[in-house]
Structures are given as C-alpha cells and as structure tokens.
Design a protein around this motif. Structure first.
Motif, PDB file in Angstrom:
ATOM      1  N   PRO A 336       0.799  -1.237   0.000  1.00 31.16           N
ATOM      2  CA  PRO A 336       0.000   0.000   0.000  1.00 31.16           C
ATOM      3  C   PRO A 336       0.827   1.281   0.000  1.00 31.16           C
ATOM      4  N   SER A 337       2.070   1.231   0.477  1.00 37.59           N
ATOM      5  CA  SER A 337       2.894   2.438   0.548  1.00 37.59           C
ATOM      6  C   SER A 337       3.784   2.632  -0.676  1.00 37.59           C
ATOM      7  N   ALA A 338       3.673   1.738  -1.660  1.00 43.14           N
ATOM      8  CA  ALA A 338       4.534   1.846  -2.843  1.00 43.14           C
ATOM      9  C   ALA A 338       4.136   3.052  -3.686  1.00 43.14           C
ATOM     10  N   PRO A 339       5.113   3.813  -4.209  1.00 47.49           N
ATOM     11  CA  PRO A 339       4.791   4.968  -5.056  1.00 47.49           C
ATOM     12  C   PRO A 339       4.333   4.524  -6.432  1.00 47.49           C
ATOM     13  N   ARG A 343       5.192   0.642 -10.070  1.00 50.51           N
ATOM     14  CA  ARG A 343       4.073  -0.198 -10.504  1.00 50.51           C
ATOM     15  C   ARG A 343       4.525  -1.589 -10.945  1.00 50.51           C
ATOM     16  N   ARG A 344       5.625  -1.666 -11.704  1.00 52.11           N
ATOM     17  CA  ARG A 344       6.099  -2.980 -12.146  1.00 52.11           C
ATOM     18  C   ARG A 344       6.499  -3.828 -10.948  1.00 52.11           C
ATOM     19  N   ASP A 345       7.195  -3.219  -9.984  1.00 52.36           N
ATOM     20  CA  ASP A 345       7.573  -3.957  -8.779  1.00 52.36           C
ATOM     21  C   ASP A 345       6.339  -4.404  -7.995  1.00 52.36           C
ATOM     22  N   VAL A 346       5.327  -3.543  -7.964  1.00 51.41           N
ATOM     23  CA  VAL A 346       4.082  -3.906  -7.266  1.00 51.41           C
ATOM     24  C   VAL A 346       3.466  -5.149  -7.900  1.00 51.41           C
ATOM     25  N   GLY A 347       3.576  -5.272  -9.212  1.00 51.57           N
ATOM     26  CA  GLY A 347       3.071  -6.477  -9.869  1.00 51.57           C
ATOM     27  C   GLY A 347       3.767  -7.723  -9.371  1.00 51.57           C
ATOM     28  N   ALA A 366      -6.448 -14.857  -2.899  1.00 48.78           N
ATOM     29  CA  ALA A 366      -5.349 -15.128  -3.829  1.00 48.78           C
ATOM     30  C   ALA A 366      -5.728 -14.752  -5.253  1.00 48.78           C
ATOM     31  N   VAL A 367      -6.971 -15.059  -5.644  1.00 47.30           N
ATOM     32  CA  VAL A 367      -7.415 -14.746  -7.004  1.00 47.30           C
ATOM     33  C   VAL A 367      -7.506 -13.237  -7.219  1.00 47.30           C
ATOM     34  N   GLU A 368      -7.989 -12.510  -6.236  1.00 45.76           N
ATOM     35  CA  GLU A 368      -8.080 -11.056  -6.382  1.00 45.76           C
ATOM     36  C   GLU A 368      -6.691 -10.428  -6.493  1.00 45.76           C
ATOM     37  N   LEU A 369      -5.760 -10.906  -5.708  1.00 43.95           N
ATOM     38  CA  LEU A 369      -4.394 -10.405  -5.805  1.00 43.95           C
ATOM     39  C   LEU A 369      -3.785 -10.763  -7.167  1.00 43.95           C
ATOM     40  N   ALA A 370      -4.042 -11.983  -7.622  1.00 36.82           N
ATOM     41  CA  ALA A 370      -3.535 -12.398  -8.931  1.00 36.82           C
ATOM     42  C   ALA A 370      -4.140 -11.550 -10.044  1.00 36.82           C
ATOM     43  N   ARG A 371      -5.388 -11.162  -9.900  1.00 36.46           N
ATOM     44  CA  ARG A 371      -6.042 -10.324 -10.909  1.00 36.46           C
ATOM     45  C   ARG A 371      -5.302  -8.980 -11.042  1.00 36.46           C
ATOM     46  N   HIS A 372      -4.961  -8.402  -9.891  1.00 38.92           N
ATOM     47  CA  HIS A 372      -4.246  -7.124  -9.897  1.00 38.92           C
ATOM     48  C   HIS A 372      -2.872  -7.285 -10.532  1.00 38.92           C
ATOM     49  N   ALA A 373      -2.152  -8.334 -10.158  1.00 40.94           N
ATOM     50  CA  ALA A 373      -0.817  -8.565 -10.704  1.00 40.94           C
ATOM     51  C   ALA A 373      -0.871  -8.833 -12.206  1.00 40.94           C
ATOM     52  N   ALA A 374      -1.881  -9.567 -12.665  1.00 39.33           N
ATOM     53  CA  ALA A 374      -1.994  -9.883 -14.087  1.00 39.33           C
ATOM     54  C   ALA A 374      -2.178  -8.614 -14.918  1.00 39.33           C
ATOM     55  N   GLU A 383       8.605 -10.447 -17.082  1.00 37.29           N
ATOM     56  CA  GLU A 383       8.637 -11.905 -16.944  1.00 37.29           C
ATOM     57  C   GLU A 383       8.743 -12.302 -15.473  1.00 37.29           C
ATOM     58  N   ARG A 384       9.350 -11.448 -14.665  1.00 35.75           N
ATOM     59  CA  ARG A 384       9.431 -11.744 -13.236  1.00 35.75           C
ATOM     60  C   ARG A 384       8.030 -11.822 -12.638  1.00 35.75           C
ATOM     61  N   ALA A 385       7.194 -10.854 -12.966  1.00 30.04           N
ATOM     62  CA  ALA A 385       5.820 -10.882 -12.457  1.00 30.04           C
ATOM     63  C   ALA A 385       5.053 -12.074 -13.016  1.00 30.04           C
ATOM     64  N   ARG A 386       5.325 -12.412 -14.263  1.00 22.67           N
ATOM     65  CA  ARG A 386       4.653 -13.571 -14.873  1.00 22.67           C
ATOM     66  C   ARG A 386       5.020 -14.857 -14.142  1.00 22.67           C
TER      67      ARG A 386
END
Length: 419
Positions: A336-339, A343-347, A366-374, A383-386
């Motif tokens: 939540p505190s990420a600037p 954004r890429r790191d947040v993924g 887990a699915v909701e978090l995965a939705r945001h990351a996707a 590719e790291r986030a993938r």
C-alpha cells in the motif's frame, strides 16, 4: 554454379567448426566485447534474411579465422540474389517484424541506427562520461514505468558504443568510461532477466565483470559480482549466490554502505534458497543497520528508491522459505505504501502475496491479488511478475476443479503461455 551467398558461407563455416548458432553468437560477443548478438541473429544471417554490415563481416572473419574478403564477396552474391528475386526479399523482413513485440522492434531498429551511424572517435572526450551517467538515470526511471522490452534495444546499443569507447580511450578516461560501462552492462542484464532471457543476461554480466576489472574500481568489481549473484538467485543456485556475495564482501570495510547493503541483501536471498532463516534475518538486519548511512545511490541498487527496501527482501525470502504468515504480514505493509513509479515492482510483489494467500488457504483473496498482478503484467511485460503468477497457479492447485479455480484460469488466460 551460383556464387555462395554469405548465409551459405556462414552456415558452412559453422558446420566446419562444429558450433551451434549460439556458440557463434558467444564467440562474436567475445571477439567484439558486445552483448547484443544471439542465436536468432546468427540464424537471420545464415538464411540471408539480414546481411551483416562491413564491420560485422570483419568480426565474423576473425571468429571463423577466414579472410574478410571471402565474406565481402559472399555478401555481394547475396545482394545479387535479392535483386534477382525482389519479392522474396521483402517477405522475410515483414515476417521477422511481425514476430517481434512492436516496442522491441522499434527499439532494436533505433539501437541499430545508433551503433551504425555514430563513428567512434580516436580521442574520447571525458565529457561523454557525465552524458552517459545522466542518460542512465532516465533509463532507470523509464524501466520502472515501461518494463524491460521498451528499453532493451536502446540499452544494448549504448552498451556496445561504450565498450568501443573504452577501447578507444586513454588513461583515466578509459577507467572512468569502463566504470560507466559496468552500470550499463548490469542494467542490460537486469532488463534481459526481467524479459525472460537469462542466457543473454549472463553474457551481459560477463561484460560487466570485465569492465569492472578494467575500471580498477573496487566497488565496480563488487557490484558486478552481486549482479551475477542476482542471476544465480533466479536460477535457484543458493551456494553460488552465497559464494559470489562473500567474494564481493571480502574487503567490506573498504566498500561504501550502499554496496555493502546490495551484497548483504542478495546474500540473504542465497541463504533463503538453502532454507536458512536465521542467516536470512542476520544478513538483512546487518543491511538494515547500514541503510541510514547510504546518502547517494551511485550504483542504482534501488535501496533509496524503494520504500521498505529491506523488508521487501525479507518478505521475498520468507515466501521462499514457506513462511506464508510472516510474508503476508510484510506485504500488507509494503504494497500500500509503494509509489506510482514502482508499478512494475508492485506487480511482482502482489504475485508473491497471492502465493502466500494460497498457502494460507485463502483462495478468493489469492485470485483477487492475482487479478491485480496480471493487469500489471499486461502493461509492463515483466517476466518476473509472470513467473510469480505461475507460482500462484501452482499454489491454487487444490481448488483447480472448483469455481474459484476456474476464476483464476480466466484471470491468467490473457497473459499467455507459461502461466
């Protein structure tokens, strides 16, 4: 009998040496000190889809130990063949462009223009050094916003140019330019890792290590070792990570706080790969005590640019150790505190938190978090986030046949293969 084209000649020479296309690319990089050639490029030459430039032909002649004139004559034969079949000549280029991500294609074309259009001067002006340093700072910021593929072509071209400038420079200018080259080669390696190309990343690390030694800068050598350790972390080679970081820290008292932080946090990742939580915490606690002493981030290690830098590493290590509760608590504080620039790191981090949620048997979360990351993966191409999302899929295996498992499949479907 038609004259041998350059593609046919290169294929024959490669067969005579018993090399693969990748080995040819590696030899080319060794001869030239560059990092941008790979097996795909060698394949294009051999199929006469792309004619090597005169400079490239000269280097290839050195690689194969043949007269440069042989390659020049073969290139002329390939040009004549293209003229005789013009319609066949345009199709491979179109097909090649269609295979590439548009941003990567544009960046590669731009990079090629840079390396072929700018002659290397006989005298290298020291004023070029701050120019490249300022450019790199902007590249770091762009990477955080755009992801790796938009920058690979440009950074690779600049790496090649800097390598040539190092060879042309004199005295202290050569050493200072080599130090700048370490930054660029390490950043290129990072981009290739984030784009899912560890082989080319390791070649970039080879260049960074050579330039570090040529710079005669103790910190450059240490950072090159830690950068290499980062690649070994991705490969799961815990003992290699520990050894490389210990080598970087052999003269720790002579290193700046930021370089010590860089090495200690990476060493903690090596300890986590070996399942040693106590060592992880010891190393990260030592790094944390040094963090306040970092007043400038000369090596781009992100310890000043990333809020909660040490805790990000701790949460990642805890996740790797299977400490889902501890990792999840940290991610709840960090993300939540990420600037906006992270954004890429947040993924990446959100994907790791989703893995923790699955381990805690919270599939809906887990699915909701995965939705945001996707969504971030789609934007940045990281590719790291993938890879983190692939781990989410594995963690959600117990619910695969249930509706929540189907919901995850729908979330992951748009981001393509490998997940």
């Amino acid at each position: 009998m038609p004259a041998e084209t350059i593609g046919q000649l290169l294929k024959r020479l490669r067969d005579e040496h018993g090399w693969t296309q990748q080995q040819v690319a590696d030899e080319y990089c060794r001869v030239t000190g560059t990092v941008t050639k790979d097996a795909r490029e060698v394949g294009r030459w051999e199929r006469d889809k792309r004619l090597p430039t005169p400079d490239t032909r000269r280097h290839l002649a050195t690689v194969f130990g043949v007269p440069a004139g042989d390659l020049d004559r073969a290139a002329a034969a390939a040009r004549r063949a293209r003229c005789q079949a013009p319609s066949a000549g345009s199709q491979p280029v179109m097909a090649e462009a269609a295979e590439m991500d548009r941003r990567t294609f544009v960046g590669t074309v731009t990079a090629a223009a840079l390396t072929t259009a700018i002659p290397v001067p006989r005298h290298v002006d020291p004023a070029l050094i701050p120019y490249f340093e300022q450019q790199l700072d902007g590249h770091y910021r762009a990477d955080m916003l755009l992801g790796p593929r938009a920058l690979i072509g440009t950074i690779s071209a600049q790496c090649d140019l800097i390598s040539q400038l190092v060879n042309a420079a004199d005295g202290t200018t050569r050493q200072r330019m080599a130090r700048v080259g370490v930054h660029y080669a390490a950043f290129a390696a990072w981009l290739y890792l984030d784009a899912g190309d560890p082989v080319t990343a390791l070649r970039c690390h080879d260049v960074a290590q050579e330039l570090a030694h040529r710079s005669r800068d103790r910190e450059a050598v240490a950072c090159a070792l830690v950068d290499r350790a980062m690649a070994r972390t991705d490969q799961g080679m815990g003992t290699a990570v520990l050894d490389l970081c210990e080598g970087a820290l052999m003269d720790a008292s002579l290193l700046s706080p930021e370089v010590q932080v860089f090495a200690l946090q990476q060493q903690a990742h090596g300890a986590s790969l070996l399942g040693d939580r106590r060592h992880v915490d010891e190393l990260l606690d030592r790094a944390g005590r040094l963090l306040d002493a970092v007043d400038v981030e000369a090596w781009g290690t992100a310890c000043l640019r990333t809020p909660h830098y040490i805790e990000v590493q701790r949460a990642t290590c805890y996740g790797r150790l299977g400490l889902a509760h501890a990792a999840d608590r940290l991610w709840q504080q960090i993300i939540p505190s990420a600037p906006p620039t992270s954004r890429r790191d947040v993924g990446v981090w959100t994907g790791r938190q989703a893995v923790a949620a699955a381990a805690l048997r919270q599939p809906e979360r887990a699915v909701e978090l995965a939705r945001h990351a996707a969504g971030i993966v789609m934007e940045t191409g990281s590719e790291r986030a993938r890879r983190e999302l692939a781990a989410v899929k594995a963690g959600m295996a117990p619910w695969q046949a249930e509706p929540i498992g189907q919901a995850l499949a729908e979330v992951l479907a748009p981001i393509g293969k490998g997940v």
